[in-house]
Design a protein around this motif. Structure first.
Motif, PDB file in Angstrom:
ATOM      1  N   ASN A  47       0.817  -1.221   0.000  1.00  0.00           N
ATOM      2  CA  ASN A  47       0.000   0.000   0.000  1.00  0.00           C
ATOM      3  C   ASN A  47       0.848   1.266   0.000  1.00  0.00           C
ATOM      4  O   ASN A  47       0.519   2.234  -0.690  1.00  0.00           O
ATOM      5  CB  ASN A  47      -0.972  -0.002   1.184  1.00  0.00           C
TER       6      ASN A  47
ATOM      7  N   GLU B   7      11.214   3.547   5.695  1.00  0.00           N
ATOM      8  CA  GLU B   7      10.919   2.153   6.008  1.00  0.00           C
ATOM      9  C   GLU B   7      11.731   1.712   7.221  1.00  0.00           C
ATOM     10  O   GLU B   7      12.943   1.923   7.270  1.00  0.00           O
ATOM     11  CB  GLU B   7      11.230   1.266   4.785  1.00  0.00           C
ATOM     12  N   ALA B   8      11.049   1.062   8.180  1.00  0.00           N
ATOM     13  CA  ALA B   8      11.714   0.656   9.418  1.00  0.00           C
ATOM     14  C   ALA B   8      12.789  -0.407   9.174  1.00  0.00           C
ATOM     15  O   ALA B   8      13.835  -0.420   9.836  1.00  0.00           O
ATOM     16  CB  ALA B   8      10.673   0.120  10.394  1.00  0.00           C
TER      17      ALA B   8
ATOM     18  N   GLY C 158       4.846  -6.722   3.348  1.00  0.00           N
ATOM     19  CA  GLY C 158       4.402  -8.107   3.123  1.00  0.00           C
ATOM     20  C   GLY C 158       4.874  -8.697   1.805  1.00  0.00           C
ATOM     21  O   GLY C 158       4.448  -9.795   1.452  1.00  0.00           O
TER      22      GLY C 158
ATOM     23  N   ALA D 152       2.538 -14.831  -0.468  1.00  0.00           N
ATOM     24  CA  ALA D 152       3.121 -15.716  -1.477  1.00  0.00           C
ATOM     25  C   ALA D 152       2.203 -15.893  -2.684  1.00  0.00           C
ATOM     26  O   ALA D 152       2.668 -16.082  -3.804  1.00  0.00           O
ATOM     27  CB  ALA D 152       3.415 -17.086  -0.845  1.00  0.00           C
ATOM     28  N   VAL D 153       0.898 -15.840  -2.458  1.00  0.00           N
ATOM     29  CA  VAL D 153      -0.085 -16.170  -3.499  1.00  0.00           C
ATOM     30  C   VAL D 153      -0.922 -14.912  -3.771  1.00  0.00           C
ATOM     31  O   VAL D 153      -1.348 -14.245  -2.830  1.00  0.00           O
ATOM     32  CB  VAL D 153      -0.994 -17.330  -3.025  1.00  0.00           C
TER      33      VAL D 153
ATOM     34  N   VAL E 203      10.099   5.226  12.068  1.00  0.00           N
ATOM     35  CA  VAL E 203       9.564   6.555  12.387  1.00  0.00           C
ATOM     36  C   VAL E 203       8.858   6.468  13.740  1.00  0.00           C
ATOM     37  O   VAL E 203       7.930   5.668  13.916  1.00  0.00           O
ATOM     38  CB  VAL E 203       8.602   7.032  11.275  1.00  0.00           C
TER      39      VAL E 203
ATOM     40  N   ASP F 176       1.593   4.167   5.851  1.00  0.00           N
ATOM     41  CA  ASP F 176       1.264   2.749   5.631  1.00  0.00           C
ATOM     42  C   ASP F 176       1.425   2.017   6.967  1.00  0.00           C
ATOM     43  O   ASP F 176       2.201   1.070   7.093  1.00  0.00           O
ATOM     44  CB  ASP F 176       2.210   2.193   4.555  1.00  0.00           C
TER      45      ASP F 176
ATOM     46  N   ASN G 204       6.866  -6.643  12.304  1.00  0.00           N
ATOM     47  CA  ASN G 204       6.157  -5.569  11.605  1.00  0.00           C
ATOM     48  C   ASN G 204       5.072  -5.031  12.544  1.00  0.00           C
ATOM     49  O   ASN G 204       4.110  -5.728  12.836  1.00  0.00           O
ATOM     50  CB  ASN G 204       5.534  -6.134  10.319  1.00  0.00           C
TER      51      ASN G 204
ATOM     52  N   ALA H 206      -3.364  -1.491   5.261  1.00  0.00           N
ATOM     53  CA  ALA H 206      -4.455  -2.473   5.214  1.00  0.00           C
ATOM     54  C   ALA H 206      -5.453  -2.269   6.357  1.00  0.00           C
ATOM     55  O   ALA H 206      -6.495  -2.921   6.368  1.00  0.00           O
ATOM     56  CB  ALA H 206      -3.877  -3.889   5.263  1.00  0.00           C
TER      57      ALA H 206
ATOM     58  N   SER I 178      -4.483  -7.948   2.194  1.00  0.00           N
ATOM     59  CA  SER I 178      -4.144  -8.634   0.946  1.00  0.00           C
ATOM     60  C   SER I 178      -3.366  -7.672   0.045  1.00  0.00           C
ATOM     61  O   SER I 178      -3.409  -6.455   0.236  1.00  0.00           O
ATOM     62  CB  SER I 178      -5.419  -9.117   0.247  1.00  0.00           C
ATOM     63  N   VAL I 179      -2.663  -8.266  -0.915  1.00  0.00           N
ATOM     64  CA  VAL I 179      -1.799  -7.452  -1.785  1.00  0.00           C
ATOM     65  C   VAL I 179      -2.601  -7.011  -3.004  1.00  0.00           C
ATOM     66  O   VAL I 179      -2.689  -7.730  -3.999  1.00  0.00           O
ATOM     67  CB  VAL I 179      -0.537  -8.252  -2.184  1.00  0.00           C
TER      68      VAL I 179
HETATM   69  C1  FAD Z   1       2.635 -14.664   6.831  1.00  0.00           C
HETATM   70  C2  FAD Z   1       1.783 -13.833   5.927  1.00  0.00           C
HETATM   71  C3  FAD Z   1       1.264 -14.394   4.781  1.00  0.00           C
HETATM   72  C4  FAD Z   1       0.473 -13.634   3.921  1.00  0.00           C
HETATM   73  N1  FAD Z   1       0.043 -14.196   2.754  1.00  0.00           N
HETATM   74  C5  FAD Z   1      -0.595 -13.429   1.840  1.00  0.00           C
HETATM   75  C6  FAD Z   1      -0.817 -13.925   0.542  1.00  0.00           C
HETATM   76  O1  FAD Z   1      -0.395 -15.034   0.211  1.00  0.00           O
HETATM   77  N2  FAD Z   1      -1.480 -13.127  -0.335  1.00  0.00           N
HETATM   78  C7  FAD Z   1      -1.897 -11.857  -0.005  1.00  0.00           C
HETATM   79  O2  FAD Z   1      -2.484 -11.156  -0.849  1.00  0.00           O
HETATM   80  N3  FAD Z   1      -1.639 -11.340   1.228  1.00  0.00           N
HETATM   81  C8  FAD Z   1      -0.999 -12.095   2.144  1.00  0.00           C
HETATM   82  N4  FAD Z   1      -0.666 -11.572   3.370  1.00  0.00           N
HETATM   83  C9  FAD Z   1      -1.192 -10.241   3.739  1.00  0.00           C
HETATM   84  C10 FAD Z   1      -0.426  -9.112   3.060  1.00  0.00           C
HETATM   85  O3  FAD Z   1       0.956  -9.332   3.154  1.00  0.00           O
HETATM   86  C11 FAD Z   1      -0.814  -7.796   3.716  1.00  0.00           C
HETATM   87  O4  FAD Z   1      -2.224  -7.640   3.703  1.00  0.00           O
HETATM   88  C12 FAD Z   1      -0.187  -6.611   2.999  1.00  0.00           C
HETATM   89  O5  FAD Z   1       1.212  -6.744   2.935  1.00  0.00           O
HETATM   90  C13 FAD Z   1      -0.544  -5.317   3.693  1.00  0.00           C
HETATM   91  O6  FAD Z   1       0.108  -4.284   3.030  1.00  0.00           O
HETATM   92  P1  FAD Z   1       0.422  -2.880   3.716  1.00  0.00           P
HETATM   93  O7  FAD Z   1       1.142  -2.064   2.705  1.00  0.00           O
HETATM   94  O8  FAD Z   1      -0.828  -2.317   4.280  1.00  0.00           O
HETATM   95  O9  FAD Z   1       1.344  -3.184   4.978  1.00  0.00           O
HETATM   96  P2  FAD Z   1       2.647  -4.071   5.163  1.00  0.00           P
HETATM   97  O10 FAD Z   1       2.872  -4.952   4.008  1.00  0.00           O
HETATM   98  O11 FAD Z   1       2.517  -4.671   6.499  1.00  0.00           O
HETATM   99  O12 FAD Z   1       3.822  -3.009   5.164  1.00  0.00           O
HETATM  100  C14 FAD Z   1       3.965  -2.039   6.168  1.00  0.00           C
HETATM  101  C15 FAD Z   1       5.411  -1.563   6.160  1.00  0.00           C
HETATM  102  O13 FAD Z   1       5.522  -0.443   7.023  1.00  0.00           O
HETATM  103  C16 FAD Z   1       6.701  -0.585   7.793  1.00  0.00           C
HETATM  104  N5  FAD Z   1       6.503   0.192   9.025  1.00  0.00           N
HETATM  105  C17 FAD Z   1       5.580  -0.042   9.995  1.00  0.00           C
HETATM  106  N6  FAD Z   1       5.691   0.889  10.962  1.00  0.00           N
HETATM  107  C18 FAD Z   1       6.681   1.723  10.581  1.00  0.00           C
HETATM  108  C19 FAD Z   1       7.269   2.894  11.169  1.00  0.00           C
HETATM  109  N7  FAD Z   1       6.847   3.397  12.337  1.00  0.00           N
HETATM  110  N8  FAD Z   1       8.301   3.504  10.510  1.00  0.00           N
HETATM  111  C20 FAD Z   1       8.735   3.036   9.316  1.00  0.00           C
HETATM  112  N9  FAD Z   1       8.217   1.925   8.725  1.00  0.00           N
HETATM  113  C21 FAD Z   1       7.205   1.303   9.354  1.00  0.00           C
HETATM  114  C22 FAD Z   1       6.826  -2.073   8.023  1.00  0.00           C
HETATM  115  O14 FAD Z   1       8.171  -2.445   8.326  1.00  0.00           O
HETATM  116  C23 FAD Z   1       6.380  -2.615   6.659  1.00  0.00           C
HETATM  117  O15 FAD Z   1       7.473  -2.725   5.774  1.00  0.00           O
HETATM  118  C24 FAD Z   1       0.159 -12.285   4.242  1.00  0.00           C
HETATM  119  C25 FAD Z   1       0.701 -11.703   5.389  1.00  0.00           C
HETATM  120  C26 FAD Z   1       1.525 -12.461   6.213  1.00  0.00           C
HETATM  121  C27 FAD Z   1       2.171 -11.816   7.404  1.00  0.00           C
END
Ligand code: FAD
Length: 483
Positions: A13, A32-33, A40, A58-59, A241, A256, A406, A447, A454-455
């Motif tokens: 996201n 990014e931390a 994800g 992964a999927v 942050v 995010d 995370n 999310a 989800s991605v």
């Molecule tokens: C084990 C596992 C399996 C999964 N399998 C699937 C799958 O197969 N298919 C699918 O579609 N989804 C899957 N998901 C869900 C998917 O990964 C998440 O819904 C998606 O990554 C959410 O995206 P996001 O950008 O909101 O947050 P995230 O991907 O969680 O990214 C947030 C980022 O912000 C960073 N961050 C957080 N706080 C701070 C801060 N204070 N300062 C700086 N950086 C910070 C974190 O380090 C991270 O890199 C899975 C998740 C997990 C954990």
């Protein structure tokens, strides 16, 4: 030079938000931390330098259909999505197994007496697939002009998300095949929210499929990052942050991150009412994952299961209902639902002779700190006798440990907030524009905002569009296509 916009967090996201802002002509700085970007979407070696494991996702059924990724067009950016002929499998006892073939006809034939019922459930959803996906992945603040897709979804949610669900099919194979998809919601079963997820993911299994990116999920993050840097975006990794004041001055800040971290880093700046609303946000059960390095393909009791990259290990519908409902209530069931991914079954580039990556996670109560390794291994062994003998290395990550990895996964909730019907619409607080916060120029885009986990990149995309509209008067969404 000071950036126009700052993005905190580089999950799908955060990256989607930065792509959108960059395409609108803004200079974007991302923080990014962790040492690597992707959230994800990370793929890294764990045990062996030649074998990469997906650390989280992964999927990717959603990454091929979401409006953001349809425009961004991963294929033209070199990301090859491999689509298994069996989207997902659900082994049962005695070598029985449900198989969701990409081909609906083959699936119906395989389901025998329930084949026709499965067709009547899935075919109309496939006929309205794009409208359905666009509706569910919208900001969910307005209804489309054509109400066929929402009406179809609601009728199926009522039929399959209530106590009447067990009556919809006559065989255990069909019942458990659908319930395994509903379990992706990670919450009480049956429920209206889980039924919506079952319809969305379930019909995609027979459409664009449940693909895995060749080489791993990080290839998606790499493609997004290339677009960002090509437009002058700058990444600052290894930077957690802890306070909004430490960020460079910029007209826009997109976060995010989840409500809990937002409350911490915005410190005293948030009005008390909004802070109270954020505090009411609820987290769901956790995932406790085990990464395996195995020496050979998984010896499934039913070899057809090996055609799927995604395997649901939850037993019968009744067993899943009981296990998921107990987990949601904070009780660790004896046999929790386990979701397994075997990427090398569809992507030979992921394996080397005698070495293959496999991951599997169990649903456990939020905050559960127990090492899941023995429990998950025993679960796989039940459906694949001899699996334990193929394990070369394994590493367990408890639900609680996921939060340390995370901060968005509070208590190990990888959905970044419980997926009840209310919270899937009103994330993180009930507001007309859920991305906007009371702080000028500050938006949430993780999310924990609609449309949820989800991605798909949609939370980032929709938050960026809202921010462009309000802060820059830009009303036309920028072109995201490869140029
Ligand atoms: C084990 C596992 C399996 C999964 N399998 C699937 C799958 O197969 N298919 C699918 O579609 N989804 C899957 N998901 C869900 C998917 O990964 C998440 O819904 C998606 O990554 C959410 O995206 P996001 O950008 O909101 O947050 P995230 O991907 O969680 O990214 C947030 C980022 O912000 C960073 N961050 C957080 N706080 C701070 C801060 N204070 N300062 C700086 N950086 C910070 C974190 O380090 C991270 O890199 C899975 C998740 C997990 C954990």
């Amino acid at each position: 030079m000071e950036p126009d916009a700052v993005v905190v967090g580089t999950g799908p996201n955060g990256l989607a938000a930065a792509v959108t802002l960059g395409r609108a002509g803004l200079k974007v700085a991302l923080y990014e931390a962790r040492k690597t970007i992707g959230g994800g979407l990370r793929t890294e070696p764990i045990f062996d330098p030649e074998i990469e494991h997906d650390i989280c996702s992964a999927v990717h059924p959603m990454a091929v259909v979401s409006p953001f990724f349809r425009q961004f067009d991963l294929a033209s950016r070199g990301v090859k999505m491999l689509r298994p002929s069996v989207s997902y499998a659900h082994p049962l006892h005695n070598g029985l197994a449900g198989l969701a073939y990409r081909d609906l006809e083959t699936t119906c034939a395989h389901l025998g007496p329930d084949g026709e019922r499965w067709r009547r459930l899935m075919q109309p959803l496939l006929d309205h697939s794009q409208a359905l996906v666009d509706f569910v992945l919208s900001g969910q603040r307005s209804l489309p002009r054509n109400l066929s897709a929402p009406a179809l979804l609601v009728s199926r949610m009522l039929a399959h998300g209530t106590a009447l669900a067990p009556r919809r099919f006559s065989t255990e194979v069909a019942r458990s095949l659908l319930t395994g998809v509903a379990a992706h919601t990670v919450g009480k079963l049956p429920s209206l929210a889980s039924s919506a997820v079952a319809m969305l993911l379930g019909h995609l299994a027979h459409g664009s499929g449940w693909p895995i990116p060749e080489g791993g999920s990080a290839r998606i993050a790499d493609a997004l990052a290339r677009d960002i840097t090509a437009r002058g975006g700058a990444f600052h990794t290894d930077h957690l942050v802890t306070n909004l004041d430490e960020l460079p001055r910029a007209k826009l800040v997109l976060l995010d991150i989840g409500p809990e971290t937002f409350t911490q880093i915005a410190a005293e700046r948030l009005p008390a009412g909004y802070r109270r609303s954020l505090a009411r946000f609820r987290y769901g059960p956790a995932a406790a994952k085990v990464d395996f390095l195995v020496s050979e393909p998984i010896p499934w009791a039913n070899p057809a299961v090996g055609q799927a990259a995604t395997v649901h290990l939850g037993g019968t519908q009744d067993e899943m209902f009981r296990a998921e409902t107990a987990t949601a209530a904070g009780i660790r069931p004896e046999k929790p639902f386990v979701l397994l991914v075997d990427p090398a079954s569809s992507d030979p580039s992921r394996a080397k002779p005698g070495r293959r990556p496999v991951w599997a996670y169990a649903h456990v109560p939020n905050g559960d700190a127990a090492d899941p390794t023995a429990m998950v291994t025993a679960c796989i062994e039940r459906y694949a006798p001899g699996f334990t003998d193929t394990v070369v290395h394994r590493r367990g990550i408890s639900g609680a440990a996921y939060q340390a990895y995370n901060p968005n996964y509070v208590g190990g909730d990888i959905g970044a907030g419980a997926m009840t019907l209310w919270q899937s619409l009103m994330r993180p607080v009930p507001r007309v524009d859920p991305y906007r916060t009371p702080l000028t120029g500050v938006y949430l885009c993780s999310a924990s905002t609609p449309p949820g986990p989800s991605v798909h990149g949609m939370s980032g995309y929709l938050a960026a569009l809202s921010a462009l509209r309000r802060e820059f008067g830009i009303r036309t969404p920028p072109d995201l296509g490869p140029r």
